[in-house]
Every structure is written in C-alpha cells, then in structure tokens.
Design a protein around this motif. Structure first.
Motif, PDB file in Angstrom:
ATOM      1  N   ASN A   1      74.178  27.392  54.039  1.00  0.00           N
ATOM      2  CA  ASN A   1      75.619  27.095  53.672  1.00  0.00           C
ATOM      3  C   ASN A   1      75.615  26.268  52.360  1.00  0.00           C
ATOM      4  OD1 ASN A   1      78.063  25.898  53.489  1.00  0.00           O
ATOM      5  ND2 ASN A   1      78.584  25.551  55.418  1.00  0.00           N
ATOM      6  N   PRO A   2      76.205  26.782  51.138  1.00  0.00           N
ATOM      7  CA  PRO A   2      76.102  26.260  50.059  1.00  0.00           C
ATOM      8  C   PRO A   2      76.697  24.612  49.883  1.00  0.00           C
ATOM      9  CG  PRO A   2      77.776  28.147  49.961  1.00  0.00           C
ATOM     10  CD  PRO A   2      76.983  28.122  51.134  1.00  0.00           C
ATOM     11  N   VAL A   3      77.413  24.627  50.880  1.00  0.00           N
ATOM     12  CA  VAL A   3      78.512  23.193  51.015  1.00  0.00           C
ATOM     13  C   VAL A   3      77.254  22.213  51.229  1.00  0.00           C
ATOM     14  CG1 VAL A   3      79.957  21.790  52.250  1.00  0.00           C
ATOM     15  CG2 VAL A   3      80.462  24.135  51.540  1.00  0.00           C
ATOM     16  N   ASP A   4      76.375  22.769  52.351  1.00  0.00           N
ATOM     17  CA  ASP A   4      75.377  21.731  52.588  1.00  0.00           C
ATOM     18  C   ASP A   4      74.295  21.558  51.255  1.00  0.00           C
ATOM     19  OD1 ASP A   4      76.048  21.645  55.275  1.00  0.00           O
ATOM     20  OD2 ASP A   4      75.035  23.224  55.821  1.00  0.00           O
ATOM     21  N   ALA A   5      73.928  22.494  50.344  1.00  0.00           N
ATOM     22  CA  ALA A   5      73.134  22.326  49.432  1.00  0.00           C
ATOM     23  C   ALA A   5      73.799  21.297  48.489  1.00  0.00           C
ATOM     24  CB  ALA A   5      72.729  23.550  49.038  1.00  0.00           C
ATOM     25  N   ALA A   6      75.026  21.730  48.014  1.00  0.00           N
ATOM     26  CA  ALA A   6      75.826  20.599  47.331  1.00  0.00           C
ATOM     27  C   ALA A   6      75.721  19.183  47.892  1.00  0.00           C
ATOM     28  CB  ALA A   6      77.083  21.116  47.138  1.00  0.00           C
ATOM     29  N   ALA A   7      76.059  18.883  49.099  1.00  0.00           N
ATOM     30  CA  ALA A   7      75.790  17.681  49.608  1.00  0.00           C
ATOM     31  C   ALA A   7      74.547  16.997  49.432  1.00  0.00           C
ATOM     32  CB  ALA A   7      76.281  17.487  51.238  1.00  0.00           C
ATOM     33  N   ALA A   8      73.192  17.855  49.748  1.00  0.00           N
ATOM     34  CA  ALA A   8      72.045  17.332  49.635  1.00  0.00           C
ATOM     35  C   ALA A   8      71.820  16.852  48.092  1.00  0.00           C
ATOM     36  CB  ALA A   8      71.010  18.308  49.806  1.00  0.00           C
ATOM     37  N   VAL A   9      72.281  17.537  46.927  1.00  0.00           N
ATOM     38  CA  VAL A   9      72.063  17.148  45.806  1.00  0.00           C
ATOM     39  C   VAL A   9      72.486  16.015  45.419  1.00  0.00           C
ATOM     40  CG1 VAL A   9      71.601  19.536  44.958  1.00  0.00           C
ATOM     41  CG2 VAL A   9      73.791  18.410  44.617  1.00  0.00           C
ATOM     42  N   GLU A  10      73.552  15.454  46.037  1.00  0.00           N
ATOM     43  CA  GLU A  10      74.293  14.059  46.140  1.00  0.00           C
ATOM     44  C   GLU A  10      73.158  13.098  46.416  1.00  0.00           C
ATOM     45  OE1 GLU A  10      77.260  13.435  44.423  1.00  0.00           O
ATOM     46  OE2 GLU A  10      77.430  15.624  43.935  1.00  0.00           O
ATOM     47  N   ARG A  11      72.431  13.283  47.195  1.00  0.00           N
ATOM     48  CA  ARG A  11      71.288  12.424  47.633  1.00  0.00           C
ATOM     49  C   ARG A  11      70.115  12.554  46.787  1.00  0.00           C
ATOM     50  NH1 ARG A  11      73.422  14.908  52.238  1.00  0.00           N
ATOM     51  NH2 ARG A  11      71.503  15.983  52.588  1.00  0.00           N
ATOM     52  N   VAL A  12      69.813  13.502  46.064  1.00  0.00           N
ATOM     53  CA  VAL A  12      68.764  13.853  45.317  1.00  0.00           C
ATOM     54  C   VAL A  12      69.048  13.696  43.696  1.00  0.00           C
ATOM     55  CG1 VAL A  12      66.709  15.322  44.923  1.00  0.00           C
ATOM     56  CG2 VAL A  12      67.752  15.205  47.063  1.00  0.00           C
ATOM     57  N   ASP A  13      68.404  12.655  43.119  1.00  0.00           N
ATOM     58  CA  ASP A  13      68.689  12.538  41.589  1.00  0.00           C
ATOM     59  C   ASP A  13      68.247  13.483  40.947  1.00  0.00           C
ATOM     60  OD1 ASP A  13      70.228  10.111  42.265  1.00  0.00           O
ATOM     61  OD2 ASP A  13      68.330   8.662  41.751  1.00  0.00           O
ATOM     62  N   GLY A  14      69.020  14.254  39.906  1.00  0.00           N
ATOM     63  CA  GLY A  14      68.573  15.026  39.019  1.00  0.00           C
ATOM     64  C   GLY A  14      68.378  16.747  39.905  1.00  0.00           C
ATOM     65  N   ALA A  15      68.687  16.965  40.972  1.00  0.00           N
ATOM     66  CA  ALA A  15      68.540  18.258  41.625  1.00  0.00           C
ATOM     67  C   ALA A  15      69.878  18.774  41.473  1.00  0.00           C
ATOM     68  CB  ALA A  15      68.455  18.001  43.100  1.00  0.00           C
ATOM     69  N   GLU A  16      69.939  20.248  41.515  1.00  0.00           N
ATOM     70  CA  GLU A  16      70.973  21.008  41.297  1.00  0.00           C
ATOM     71  C   GLU A  16      70.948  21.906  42.674  1.00  0.00           C
ATOM     72  OE1 GLU A  16      71.477  22.742  37.329  1.00  0.00           O
ATOM     73  OE2 GLU A  16      69.841  21.864  36.893  1.00  0.00           O
ATOM     74  N   ALA A  17      72.205  22.345  42.879  1.00  0.00           N
ATOM     75  CA  ALA A  17      72.395  23.140  44.040  1.00  0.00           C
ATOM     76  C   ALA A  17      72.601  24.689  43.706  1.00  0.00           C
ATOM     77  CB  ALA A  17      73.770  22.780  45.099  1.00  0.00           C
ATOM     78  N   LEU A  18      71.900  25.641  44.582  1.00  0.00           N
ATOM     79  CA  LEU A  18      72.008  27.119  44.518  1.00  0.00           C
ATOM     80  C   LEU A  18      73.530  27.132  44.748  1.00  0.00           C
ATOM     81  CD1 LEU A  18      70.221  29.500  43.865  1.00  0.00           C
ATOM     82  CD2 LEU A  18      70.343  30.132  46.182  1.00  0.00           C
ATOM     83  N   PRO A  19      74.208  28.071  43.718  1.00  0.00           N
ATOM     84  CA  PRO A  19      75.810  27.947  44.118  1.00  0.00           C
ATOM     85  C   PRO A  19      76.099  29.058  45.256  1.00  0.00           C
ATOM     86  CG  PRO A  19      75.018  29.336  42.030  1.00  0.00           C
ATOM     87  CD  PRO A  19      73.949  28.494  42.700  1.00  0.00           C
ATOM     88  N   VAL A  20      75.120  29.628  45.754  1.00  0.00           N
ATOM     89  CA  VAL A  20      75.435  30.639  46.985  1.00  0.00           C
ATOM     90  C   VAL A  20      74.788  30.179  48.018  1.00  0.00           C
ATOM     91  CG1 VAL A  20      76.380  32.442  45.410  1.00  0.00           C
ATOM     92  CG2 VAL A  20      73.819  32.515  46.251  1.00  0.00           C
ATOM     93  N   GLY A  21      75.028  30.675  49.182  1.00  0.00           N
ATOM     94  CA  GLY A  21      74.244  30.534  50.437  1.00  0.00           C
ATOM     95  C   GLY A  21      72.698  31.245  50.359  1.00  0.00           C
ATOM     96  N   LEU A  22      71.614  30.497  50.999  1.00  0.00           N
ATOM     97  CA  LEU A  22      70.595  31.559  51.151  1.00  0.00           C
ATOM     98  C   LEU A  22      70.129  31.655  52.368  1.00  0.00           C
ATOM     99  CD1 LEU A  22      68.032  32.986  50.181  1.00  0.00           C
ATOM    100  CD2 LEU A  22      67.104  30.977  49.192  1.00  0.00           C
ATOM    101  N   ASP A  23      70.491  32.652  53.098  1.00  0.00           N
ATOM    102  CA  ASP A  23      69.976  32.713  54.534  1.00  0.00           C
ATOM    103  C   ASP A  23      68.943  33.816  54.475  1.00  0.00           C
ATOM    104  OD1 ASP A  23      69.601  33.645  57.222  1.00  0.00           O
ATOM    105  OD2 ASP A  23      71.654  34.040  57.654  1.00  0.00           O
ATOM    106  N   ILE A  24      67.780  33.302  54.717  1.00  0.00           N
ATOM    107  CA  ILE A  24      66.369  33.941  54.355  1.00  0.00           C
ATOM    108  C   ILE A  24      66.210  35.074  55.612  1.00  0.00           C
ATOM    109  CG2 ILE A  24      65.328  32.337  53.173  1.00  0.00           C
ATOM    110  CD1 ILE A  24      63.308  31.775  55.543  1.00  0.00           C
ATOM    111  N   SER A  25      66.830  35.122  56.618  1.00  0.00           N
ATOM    112  CA  SER A  25      66.722  35.938  57.614  1.00  0.00           C
ATOM    113  C   SER A  25      67.601  37.354  57.152  1.00  0.00           C
ATOM    114  CB  SER A  25      67.364  35.409  59.079  1.00  0.00           C
ATOM    115  OG  SER A  25      68.754  35.304  58.984  1.00  0.00           O
ATOM    116  N   ASP A  26      68.280  37.310  56.306  1.00  0.00           N
ATOM    117  CA  ASP A  26      69.235  38.391  55.649  1.00  0.00           C
ATOM    118  C   ASP A  26      69.208  38.969  54.585  1.00  0.00           C
ATOM    119  OD1 ASP A  26      72.159  38.837  54.561  1.00  0.00           O
ATOM    120  OD2 ASP A  26      72.189  39.702  56.324  1.00  0.00           O
ATOM    121  N   GLN A  27      68.833  40.194  54.304  1.00  0.00           N
ATOM    122  CA  GLN A  27      68.356  40.790  53.044  1.00  0.00           C
ATOM    123  C   GLN A  27      69.565  40.585  51.908  1.00  0.00           C
ATOM    124  OE1 GLN A  27      65.034  42.251  52.629  1.00  0.00           O
ATOM    125  NE2 GLN A  27      65.929  41.641  50.375  1.00  0.00           N
TER     126      GLN A  27
END
Length: 256
Positions: free
Chosen positions: A53-79
């Motif tokens: 879920n890209p929302v979760d990635a965006a939330a994580a980068v708020e806790r990691v200085d300097g990180a950026e979020a991939l703007p789309v979701g990445l579900d590795i089980s789905d091609q």
C-alpha cells in the motif's frame, strides 16, 4: 558508501554532480525493512521505500529522514504490480544501485510438512520465492545502469541444513513452509549469482536473525531491529571485490 560515478540528471536540487547511490527496499513500511532504510539513509544513500500500500510507504518515510516513497504500491506476489512499480521507479529515478528484497510471507511457526495446507504454502512461495524472483527480473535492467549494483535477498537460517540456531533440524520440522521457501530463496540467490558472476552485479542472501518486529517479541529472544539491520546494510554496501552468492548473518558466512 558506493558511488556509481555517473552524472546526475535526477538530482532533486537540479545541481550538476554525481548520482547518489539509490536503494529500493521492498516491504519497508515497518520492521527490519524500515530500519534498513533508516541505516542506509544515514550513510547518505537515497532510499526508496516500497510497500503493498503506497500510503504505508508514505507513512514510513515520515519516520526515516531522507527517504522517499515509491509512489505506487509494490505487491511482489503480483506480476502487474511489480511491472507497474518498476515503470514508476524508472520514470522517477534513472538507475538503481541496491535492490533489497525484504518482503516475504509471514511464517506459521506451528506448521509441519505432514499437516501443511498446501494452498497456503503455495501462496507463501508466491511471495518469498517467486515474488523475489519476479521483482529481481523487473528491476535488473535498472541495476545494470549502475557501476556498482547490489542485490540482497533477506533470507533466514531456517532455510539452512547446518545453522545451529535456526536450521532444519533445530525445531522438529515446524515452520515448514517458511523453512522450505527460504531454502529455495537461498538456492535462487546462488544460481542468480552464478549467472551474474561476470557482471558488476553482486548478489547475496542475508539472515537477519530472529528480530523483534512485533511488540513483545523480545521476551522470546528476538533482538531489536537496530541490531539485525546492519548485516543487511553490510551486504548492500559491499565493495566491488566482495563475496558473491553467499549466505550471511552479521557479515559472517552461514552454511547452507
């Protein structure tokens, strides 16, 4: 810190210079993936955090200085999700230096081979093995644009015959799918490294050890993420003459 020595067309400030080392971490919205992102970012790496879920990635980068979020979701089980994520990454970042395949299925600690639900086991393999495989295939063209590309597959000693702490013989056949899928991931690591032996791409697997990714896990002997992440960071930042196709914990070789 690695430096790929390429002129930077995608610097956020538009200034000329050299491209920052860029890392993508799958399943990095929490736990060890988030901590690896934090530690790599402290080294000056441009870290891209991804999650289903890209929302979760965006939330994580708020806790990691300097990180950026991939703007789309990445579900590795789905091609389709993986292909979309690779295209989105390529549109934003010109190259990839470090791919950390951290996303994996959650283990069932009580499951044994004789009682395993094979439908559930198949789903787990779609993440732990095939998810890592398809993600690596999708991002390998971007890695080939780097002079110092690294792939780190986050594995487990549970997939080892000889690991005295977590290996096959230790727990009486429990966590069967977890163990078997991690063994398969280790085999994928070795075979991929053999294919890429004559290229700059260095591929290794890392066991982070039992890590406290949920509240209360320390009571069962799990160590904090801050202690488990450095082994992954080490493999991600190996020099060009570093080991290939190996299996490590805390920068020390593990038996298969």
């Amino acid at each position: 810190m690695l430096d790929n020595g390429t002129s930077d067309d995608n610097r956020p400030d538009g200034a000329p210079g050299r491209l920052a080392t860029t890392a993508l971490i799958t399943g990095a919205a929490h736990g060890i993936g988030e901590e690896v992102a934090r530690q790599l970012s402290r080294l000056g790496t441009r870290v891209v955090v991804s999650a289903r879920n890209p929302v979760d990635a965006a939330a994580a980068v708020e806790r990691v200085d300097g990180a950026e979020a991939l703007p789309v979701g990445l579900d590795i089980s789905d091609q389709e999700s993986v292909d979309t994520a690779a295209a989105a990454f390529a549109a934003r970042w010109a190259h990839l230096d470090i791919l950390i395949n951290n996303a994996a299925a959650h283990p069932d600690r009580d499951e044994t081979p004789s009682r395993a639900n094979l439908a559930i086991a198949t789903d787990a393999f779609q993440v732990t093995l095939f998810g890592t495989w398809r993600t690596t295939q999708a991002f390998l063209p971007l890695l080939r644009r780097s002079n110092h590309p690294r792939i780190v597959n986050v594995s487990s000693g549970a997939g080892s015959h000889t690991d005295e702490r977590y290996g096959f013989p230790v727990f009486g056949g429990t966590a069967a799918t977890h163990a078997i899928s991690k063994a398969a991931l280790n085999a994928f690591t070795a075979v991929l490294a053999a294919e890429l032996a004559d290229t700059p791409v260095i591929v290794n697997a890392v066991c982070p050890g039992v890590t406290a990714t949920v509240p209360g896990a320390e009571a069962f002997g799990a160590r904090p993420v801050e202690e488990s992440a450095p082994g992954v960071v080490w493999a991600a930042t190996l020099p060009d003459d570093g080991p290939r196709g190996g299996f490590f914990r805390d920068a020390q070789p593990l038996g298969w």
